[in-house]
Scaffold this motif. Structure first.
Motif, PDB file in Angstrom:
ATOM      1  N   MET A   1     -72.966  28.420 102.280  1.00  0.00           N
ATOM      2  CA  MET A   1     -73.937  28.810 101.821  1.00  0.00           C
ATOM      3  C   MET A   1     -74.772  29.413 101.894  1.00  0.00           C
ATOM      4  N   ARG A   2     -75.085  30.470 102.821  1.00  0.00           N
ATOM      5  CA  ARG A   2     -75.836  31.243 102.714  1.00  0.00           C
ATOM      6  C   ARG A   2     -75.479  32.798 102.130  1.00  0.00           C
ATOM      7  N   ASP A   3     -73.767  33.072 102.153  1.00  0.00           N
ATOM      8  CA  ASP A   3     -73.320  33.350 101.268  1.00  0.00           C
ATOM      9  C   ASP A   3     -73.506  33.554  99.570  1.00  0.00           C
ATOM     10  N   TYR A   4     -73.578  32.050  99.479  1.00  0.00           N
ATOM     11  CA  TYR A   4     -74.220  31.599  98.947  1.00  0.00           C
ATOM     12  C   TYR A   4     -75.316  32.629  97.641  1.00  0.00           C
ATOM     13  N   LEU A   5     -76.797  31.938  98.753  1.00  0.00           N
ATOM     14  CA  LEU A   5     -77.788  32.356  98.507  1.00  0.00           C
ATOM     15  C   LEU A   5     -77.735  34.028  98.357  1.00  0.00           C
ATOM     16  N   ILE A   6     -77.402  34.849  99.411  1.00  0.00           N
ATOM     17  CA  ILE A   6     -77.503  35.917  99.117  1.00  0.00           C
ATOM     18  C   ILE A   6     -76.688  36.444  98.075  1.00  0.00           C
ATOM     19  N   ARG A   7     -76.129  35.962  97.584  1.00  0.00           N
ATOM     20  CA  ARG A   7     -74.984  36.720  96.293  1.00  0.00           C
ATOM     21  C   ARG A   7     -75.634  36.497  94.806  1.00  0.00           C
ATOM     22  N   LEU A   8     -76.941  34.563  95.206  1.00  0.00           N
ATOM     23  CA  LEU A   8     -77.820  34.840  94.285  1.00  0.00           C
ATOM     24  C   LEU A   8     -79.041  35.835  94.345  1.00  0.00           C
ATOM     25  N   ALA A   9     -79.424  36.052  95.011  1.00  0.00           N
ATOM     26  CA  ALA A   9     -80.235  37.063  95.706  1.00  0.00           C
ATOM     27  C   ALA A   9     -79.443  38.498  94.868  1.00  0.00           C
ATOM     28  N   ILE A  10     -78.913  38.695  95.083  1.00  0.00           N
ATOM     29  CA  ILE A  10     -78.376  39.720  94.309  1.00  0.00           C
ATOM     30  C   ILE A  10     -78.067  40.015  92.977  1.00  0.00           C
ATOM     31  N   LYS A  11     -77.255  38.566  92.388  1.00  0.00           N
ATOM     32  CA  LYS A  11     -77.416  38.524  90.824  1.00  0.00           C
ATOM     33  C   LYS A  11     -78.342  38.218  90.302  1.00  0.00           C
ATOM     34  N   TYR A  12     -79.884  37.858  90.691  1.00  0.00           N
ATOM     35  CA  TYR A  12     -80.975  37.331  90.566  1.00  0.00           C
ATOM     36  C   TYR A  12     -82.333  38.748  90.708  1.00  0.00           C
ATOM     37  N   SER A  13     -81.765  39.920  91.200  1.00  0.00           N
ATOM     38  CA  SER A  13     -82.275  40.850  91.928  1.00  0.00           C
ATOM     39  C   SER A  13     -83.870  40.507  92.531  1.00  0.00           C
ATOM     40  N   GLY A  14     -83.668  39.523  93.069  1.00  0.00           N
ATOM     41  CA  GLY A  14     -84.441  38.153  94.307  1.00  0.00           C
ATOM     42  C   GLY A  14     -85.770  38.365  93.672  1.00  0.00           C
ATOM     43  N   ASP A  15     -85.622  37.718  92.458  1.00  0.00           N
ATOM     44  CA  ASP A  15     -85.994  36.978  91.742  1.00  0.00           C
ATOM     45  C   ASP A  15     -86.400  35.446  92.549  1.00  0.00           C
ATOM     46  N   TYR A  16     -87.716  35.075  92.516  1.00  0.00           N
ATOM     47  CA  TYR A  16     -87.795  34.327  93.349  1.00  0.00           C
ATOM     48  C   TYR A  16     -87.769  33.066  92.307  1.00  0.00           C
ATOM     49  N   PHE A  17     -87.697  33.053  91.796  1.00  0.00           N
ATOM     50  CA  PHE A  17     -88.401  31.283  90.406  1.00  0.00           C
ATOM     51  C   PHE A  17     -86.748  31.212  90.015  1.00  0.00           C
ATOM     52  N   LYS A  18     -86.059  32.925  89.306  1.00  0.00           N
ATOM     53  CA  LYS A  18     -84.541  32.537  88.753  1.00  0.00           C
ATOM     54  C   LYS A  18     -83.959  32.575  89.874  1.00  0.00           C
ATOM     55  N   ILE A  19     -83.825  32.287  91.490  1.00  0.00           N
ATOM     56  CA  ILE A  19     -82.987  31.639  92.290  1.00  0.00           C
ATOM     57  C   ILE A  19     -83.193  30.223  92.192  1.00  0.00           C
ATOM     58  N   GLU A  20     -84.340  29.639  92.945  1.00  0.00           N
ATOM     59  CA  GLU A  20     -85.065  28.457  92.991  1.00  0.00           C
ATOM     60  C   GLU A  20     -83.972  27.267  91.804  1.00  0.00           C
ATOM     61  N   LYS A  21     -84.219  28.117  90.461  1.00  0.00           N
ATOM     62  CA  LYS A  21     -83.826  27.674  89.417  1.00  0.00           C
ATOM     63  C   LYS A  21     -82.053  27.342  89.449  1.00  0.00           C
ATOM     64  N   ALA A  22     -81.884  28.215  90.216  1.00  0.00           N
ATOM     65  CA  ALA A  22     -79.889  28.569  90.204  1.00  0.00           C
ATOM     66  C   ALA A  22     -79.462  27.186  91.359  1.00  0.00           C
ATOM     67  N   ILE A  23     -79.920  27.606  92.160  1.00  0.00           N
ATOM     68  CA  ILE A  23     -79.870  26.523  93.388  1.00  0.00           C
ATOM     69  C   ILE A  23     -80.133  25.407  93.175  1.00  0.00           C
ATOM     70  N   LYS A  24     -81.137  25.163  92.203  1.00  0.00           N
ATOM     71  CA  LYS A  24     -81.341  23.850  91.476  1.00  0.00           C
ATOM     72  C   LYS A  24     -80.281  23.036  90.886  1.00  0.00           C
ATOM     73  N   ASN A  25     -79.821  23.833  89.751  1.00  0.00           N
ATOM     74  CA  ASN A  25     -78.751  24.019  89.084  1.00  0.00           C
ATOM     75  C   ASN A  25     -77.502  23.527  89.265  1.00  0.00           C
ATOM     76  N   ASN A  26     -77.276  24.383  90.651  1.00  0.00           N
ATOM     77  CA  ASN A  26     -76.056  24.022  91.759  1.00  0.00           C
ATOM     78  C   ASN A  26     -74.714  25.020  90.880  1.00  0.00           C
ATOM     79  N   GLU A  27     -76.150  26.607  90.718  1.00  0.00           N
ATOM     80  CA  GLU A  27     -75.097  27.499  89.540  1.00  0.00           C
ATOM     81  C   GLU A  27     -73.660  27.235  90.008  1.00  0.00           C
TER      82      GLU A  27
END
Length: 246
Positions: A1-27
């Motif tokens: 899970m931690r690696d998943y969060l880091i990769r999401l943060a990298i993909k979305y350039s640290g944008d909190y709201f995009k990361i939050e949306k991706a987590i909710k959608n289980n992207e």
């Protein structure tokens, strides 16, 4: 899970709201995205004080000594365009605090830079990727902080500074710190955003008073008028000897 969060943060350039949306959608995200050095919200060494925020950062990228996050911290913040009076006040405040507290600031020009330079231990919270030196004039200070202190950011490598990043990162400065010290602020100042974040978290605010006609410090005077603690040269030690208060 931690690696998943880091990769999401990298993909979305640290944008909190995009990361939050991706987590909710289980992207789903590719495991081919190279990881970067980071602390995630599910790690044991994630600062518990950040969990008090309405929007705690999912990931903190870092460079330096992350053990500094275990220390008791005080934020020293203020204007980028620092006056001689503000510089003197910032140095005096940091000298008073540095044996007891790790100093938290934003690594901007002015008060932030002075605070980090004079601290024994310091954490800088920045609004861009760790490898992006902003402002460029602080390149040497960045290198020192990465080698000897700690820099943290919600934003992964190569993310350039954007105006919207800085007010948002200020919530992290406020949450990490036991109290916030403002050594110089005009009425219209980004410093006030950090102060408001700190007040929402029930943190104490301390301000250096300014002459009535000095516009560079009228934000400090306004905060004092509104109930912030006032710094006077002859009571600095009295204030900070009360360890339970700050």
């Amino acid at each position: 899970m931690r690696d998943y969060l880091i990769r999401l943060a990298i993909k979305y350039s640290g944008d909190y709201f995009k990361i939050e949306k991706a987590i909710k959608n289980n992207e789903a995200i590719s495991k081919n995205v190279p990881l970067q050095q980071a602390i995630t919200v599910i790690d044991n060494d994630y600062p518990k004080s950040l969990l008090m925020l309405k929007k705690p950062p999912f990931v903190l990228f870092y460079k330096g000594n992350k053990d500094l996050l275990k220390n008791e911290m005080v934020a020293v913040i203020g204007s980028r365009k620092i006056s001689e009076y503000g510089c003197k006040a910032t140095i005096e405040v940091v000298n008073l605090l540095k044996d007891k507290y790790t100093i938290v600031s934003g690594l901007a020009k002015g008060v932030d830079s002075i605070a980090s330079m004079y601290a024994k231990s310091s954490i800088a919270v920045i609004g861009n990727g760790i490898n992006v030196f902003y402002p460029a004039s602080n390149a040497n200070l960045y290198q020192y902080m990465m080698d000897k202190q700690l820099i943290i950011s919600e934003y992964p490598k190569d993310v350039l500074p954007q105006k919207k990043h800085f007010p948002f990162r200020n919530r992290i400065i406020a949450a990490l710190s036991k109290s916030v010290v403002v050594t110089q602020a005009a009425i219209r100042s980004g410093t006030m955003i950090t102060v408001n974040e700190a007040l929402a978290l029930n943190k104490d605010i301390y301000c250096i008073p300014y002459p009535y006609d000095d516009i560079s410090g009228q934000g400090c005077n306004l905060l004092i008028q509104q109930g912030s603690n006032i710094f006077l040269l002859n009571n600095l030690n009295d204030i900070f000897d009360k360890s339970s208060d700050i």
